[in-house]
Design an enzyme around this catalytic site. Structure first.
Site, mmCIF file in Angstrom:
data_model
loop_
_atom_site.group_PDB
_atom_site.id
_atom_site.type_symbol
_atom_site.label_atom_id
_atom_site.label_comp_id
_atom_site.label_asym_id
_atom_site.label_seq_id
_atom_site.Cartn_x
_atom_site.Cartn_y
_atom_site.Cartn_z
ATOM 1 N N GLU A 39 -10.583 -14.530 0.675
ATOM 2 C CA GLU A 39 -11.399 -14.978 1.809
ATOM 3 C C GLU A 39 -10.543 -15.361 3.028
ATOM 4 O OE1 GLU A 39 -11.904 -18.146 -1.530
ATOM 5 O OE2 GLU A 39 -11.711 -15.994 -1.364
ATOM 6 N N LYS B 153 -10.491 -20.259 -13.115
ATOM 7 C CA LYS B 153 -10.123 -19.031 -13.830
ATOM 8 C C LYS B 153 -9.986 -19.246 -15.333
ATOM 9 C CE LYS B 153 -5.531 -19.931 -11.942
ATOM 10 N NZ LYS B 153 -4.734 -20.376 -13.085
ATOM 11 N N ASP C 255 -15.316 -13.851 -9.248
ATOM 12 C CA ASP C 255 -14.472 -13.931 -8.067
ATOM 13 C C ASP C 255 -13.019 -14.191 -8.490
ATOM 14 O OD1 ASP C 255 -14.180 -16.108 -5.145
ATOM 15 O OD2 ASP C 255 -13.821 -13.959 -5.350
ATOM 16 N N ASN C 256 -12.083 -13.891 -7.605
ATOM 17 C CA ASN C 256 -10.667 -14.267 -7.756
ATOM 18 C C ASN C 256 -9.963 -13.645 -8.944
ATOM 19 O OD1 ASN C 256 -12.188 -17.227 -6.907
ATOM 20 N ND2 ASN C 256 -10.785 -16.238 -5.487
ATOM 21 N N ASP D 137 -17.261 -18.365 -10.365
ATOM 22 C CA ASP D 137 -16.432 -18.722 -9.214
ATOM 23 C C ASP D 137 -15.966 -20.166 -9.328
ATOM 24 O OD1 ASP D 137 -16.905 -18.937 -5.594
ATOM 25 O OD2 ASP D 137 -15.133 -18.365 -6.769
#
Ligand SMILES: O=c1[nH]cnc2c(O)c(F)c(-c3ccc(F)cc3)c(-c3ccc(F)cc3)c12
Ligand SMILES: [Mg+2]
Length: 214
Positions: A199, A144, A169-170, A141
């Protein structure tokens, strides 16, 4: 100069949560970020997926890449069995300073080791510094563009073994297309996408769970 978003989030925790109560810390942050000021915590919706994967894995040693203010650190640490450990890595000292206080406010400081610095430098030092054999669970997290290089680093350093679970995540927003290609095309991973929302918003995002096959 004024306060920062992380500092305002910390204030909201100190004002609205109960010291030593992780659930109240999580709720205070979610309330603040949903109703006052958005912030890049994994959040309550993706947080439930994190909780369920974590409970399934029940890791003895867990790694989090990207602490930010400690929201997911608290989510993870509160579910760890006695004696299990979480190492969380944050390169931004201002974020780390707030995270330490939020983790301590939740009463979880004994389960968490927060390490400041770039993940690419710290991962190769994990075995020597913390006597880690391998991580049962890794939450990605941070950034990227580091997902693939850091995953390769974990493999090369022998920090993942058969059955280790990576949760990223993401993967949709802002997106980690190279990472998805890497884990989905590799014969060494069994990958699955958990569709959710960014979120505190209605924008699609999701988590990718990848089991290392050894
Ligand atoms: O960088 C991140 N690390 C970890 N988790 C993140 C996360 O959960 C997010 F929702 C975002 C996000 C996504 C959409 C948006 F509009 C703003 C921020 C970011 C992010 C993306 C690009 C940036 F330039 C800065 C922050 C991150
Ligand atoms: Mg995130």
């Amino acid at each position: 100069t004024g306060s920062s978003r992380p500092q305002r989030m910390l204030k909201a925790v100190q004002k609205n949560a109960t010291k030593g109560d992780p659930e109240s810390v999580i709720s205070a942050i979610d309330y603040y970020c949903r109703h006052k000021e958005w912030a890049m915590n994994v959040g309550d919706e993706k947080g439930l997926i994190l909780d369920s994967v974590l409970t399934e894995v029940n890791p003895s040693t867990a790694l989090e890449l990207g602490t930010y203010c400690g929201y997911s650190t608290v989510r993870i640490a509160r579910l760890l069995s006695p004696g299990s450990k979480l190492i969380t890595v944050e390169f931004n000292p201002a974020f780390a300073a707030v995270a330490r206080q939020i983790i301590a406010y939740a009463g979880l400081q004994d389960k968490v080791t927060l390490v400041e610095g770039p993940s690419g430098d710290l991962i190769p030092k994990m075995k020597a510094r913390f006597g880690i054999k391998s991580f049962d669970f890794v939450f990605l997290d941070h950034w990227k563009d580091r997902y693939v290089p850091d995953t390769k680093l974990l493999e090369d350093c022998g920090l993942v073994s058969e059955g280790s679970v990576l949760l990223a995540d993401n993967v949709i927003c802002p997106g980690a297309p190279e990472y998805l290609k890497y884990v989905r095309n590799s014969p060494r991973y069994e990958s699955r996408y958990y569709k959710s929302n960014l979120e505190y918003t209605k924008v699609e995002d999701g988590l990718e769970k990848s089991v290392f096959l050894g």
